[in-house]
Design a protein around this motif. Structure first.
Motif, PDB file in Angstrom:
ATOM      1  N   ARG A   1     -13.293 -28.918 -62.748  1.00 18.11           N
ATOM      2  CA  ARG A   1     -14.092 -30.074 -61.991  1.00 18.11           C
ATOM      3  C   ARG A   1     -13.348 -30.222 -60.575  1.00 18.11           C
ATOM      4  O   ARG A   1     -13.998 -30.536 -59.481  1.00 18.11           O
ATOM      5  CB  ARG A   1     -14.074 -31.366 -62.730  1.00 18.11           C
ATOM      6  N   ALA A   2     -11.974 -30.405 -60.631  1.00 21.19           N
ATOM      7  CA  ALA A   2     -11.324 -30.640 -59.238  1.00 21.19           C
ATOM      8  C   ALA A   2     -11.422 -29.700 -58.284  1.00 21.19           C
ATOM      9  O   ALA A   2     -11.662 -29.899 -57.027  1.00 21.19           O
ATOM     10  CB  ALA A   2      -9.902 -30.904 -59.524  1.00 21.19           C
TER      11      ALA A   2
ATOM     12  N   LEU B   1     -14.092 -27.568 -53.318  1.00 21.45           N
ATOM     13  CA  LEU B   1     -15.006 -26.650 -52.581  1.00 21.45           C
ATOM     14  C   LEU B   1     -16.081 -27.209 -52.064  1.00 21.45           C
ATOM     15  O   LEU B   1     -16.515 -26.647 -50.758  1.00 21.45           O
ATOM     16  CB  LEU B   1     -15.117 -25.348 -53.553  1.00 21.45           C
ATOM     17  N   ARG B   2     -16.877 -28.200 -52.678  1.00 21.52           N
ATOM     18  CA  ARG B   2     -17.868 -28.975 -52.399  1.00 21.52           C
ATOM     19  C   ARG B   2     -17.406 -29.726 -50.801  1.00 21.52           C
ATOM     20  O   ARG B   2     -17.947 -29.529 -49.881  1.00 21.52           O
ATOM     21  CB  ARG B   2     -18.366 -29.715 -53.102  1.00 21.52           C
TER      22      ARG B   2
ATOM     23  N   ARG C   1     -15.169 -28.778 -48.975  1.00 20.61           N
ATOM     24  CA  ARG C   1     -14.940 -27.789 -47.791  1.00 20.61           C
ATOM     25  C   ARG C   1     -16.147 -27.113 -47.295  1.00 20.61           C
ATOM     26  O   ARG C   1     -16.260 -26.386 -46.579  1.00 20.61           O
ATOM     27  CB  ARG C   1     -13.945 -26.745 -48.237  1.00 20.61           C
ATOM     28  N   GLY C   2     -17.593 -27.503 -47.998  1.00 22.53           N
ATOM     29  CA  GLY C   2     -18.668 -27.214 -47.522  1.00 22.53           C
ATOM     30  C   GLY C   2     -19.125 -25.808 -48.420  1.00 22.53           C
ATOM     31  O   GLY C   2     -20.074 -25.081 -47.957  1.00 22.53           O
ATOM     32  N   LEU C   3     -18.781 -25.500 -49.356  1.00 22.23           N
ATOM     33  CA  LEU C   3     -18.916 -24.355 -50.236  1.00 22.23           C
ATOM     34  C   LEU C   3     -19.861 -24.600 -51.344  1.00 22.23           C
ATOM     35  O   LEU C   3     -19.555 -25.797 -52.003  1.00 22.23           O
ATOM     36  CB  LEU C   3     -17.965 -23.520 -50.612  1.00 22.23           C
ATOM     37  N   ARG C   4     -21.023 -24.185 -51.477  1.00 24.02           N
ATOM     38  CA  ARG C   4     -21.893 -24.338 -52.735  1.00 24.02           C
ATOM     39  C   ARG C   4     -21.381 -23.461 -53.832  1.00 24.02           C
ATOM     40  O   ARG C   4     -21.065 -22.532 -53.817  1.00 24.02           O
ATOM     41  CB  ARG C   4     -23.348 -23.504 -52.429  1.00 24.02           C
ATOM     42  N   VAL C   5     -21.370 -24.611 -54.908  1.00 23.91           N
ATOM     43  CA  VAL C   5     -20.919 -23.853 -56.089  1.00 23.91           C
ATOM     44  C   VAL C   5     -21.998 -24.426 -57.461  1.00 23.91           C
ATOM     45  O   VAL C   5     -22.837 -24.995 -57.199  1.00 23.91           O
ATOM     46  CB  VAL C   5     -19.471 -24.486 -56.592  1.00 23.91           C
ATOM     47  N   GLY C   6     -21.616 -23.770 -58.571  1.00 25.50           N
ATOM     48  CA  GLY C   6     -22.730 -23.946 -59.586  1.00 25.50           C
ATOM     49  C   GLY C   6     -22.916 -25.071 -60.031  1.00 25.50           C
ATOM     50  O   GLY C   6     -21.930 -25.946 -59.640  1.00 25.50           O
TER      51      GLY C   6
END
Length: 95
Positions: A79-80, A85-86, A88-93
């Motif tokens: 979760r952390a 990553l979010r 920093r602007g990265l899309r994750v599942g």
């Protein structure tokens, strides 16, 4: 000596003893019934080793301990990492 070297030495010792008995010259061959049991012995030992290995894996799998605390800690790390990553602007599942 490593465990692999020990196993290989033991296997070489047993293999050479088997070869000496199974491939003996005609004058030194063991009696017929013993020779008939001796020739397929490596196959029998291989099957027995396979059965033992399968039973060991099954037993260890059946008695495997769950680590609830470690699983919860790992989920928290995931979760952390996703939140970082979010951020920093990265899309994750999706969670």
């Amino acid at each position: 000596m490593t465990k692999l070297a020990q196993w290989l030495c033991g296997l070489a010792l047993l293999g050479s003893a088997w070869a000496a008995l199974a491939l003996a010259p005609p004058g030194l061959q063991p009696p017929g019934p013993l020779r008939q049991a001796l020739l397929p012995l490596p196959v029998y030992l291989l099957v027995a080793f396979g059965c033992y290995s399968l039973a060991t894996v099954g037993y260890r799998l059946a008695t495997f301990n769950d680590c609830e605390e470690a699983a919860a800690e790992l989920q928290e790390h995931i979760r952390a990492a996703r939140a970082d990553l979010r951020r920093r602007g990265l899309r994750v599942g999706a969670e």
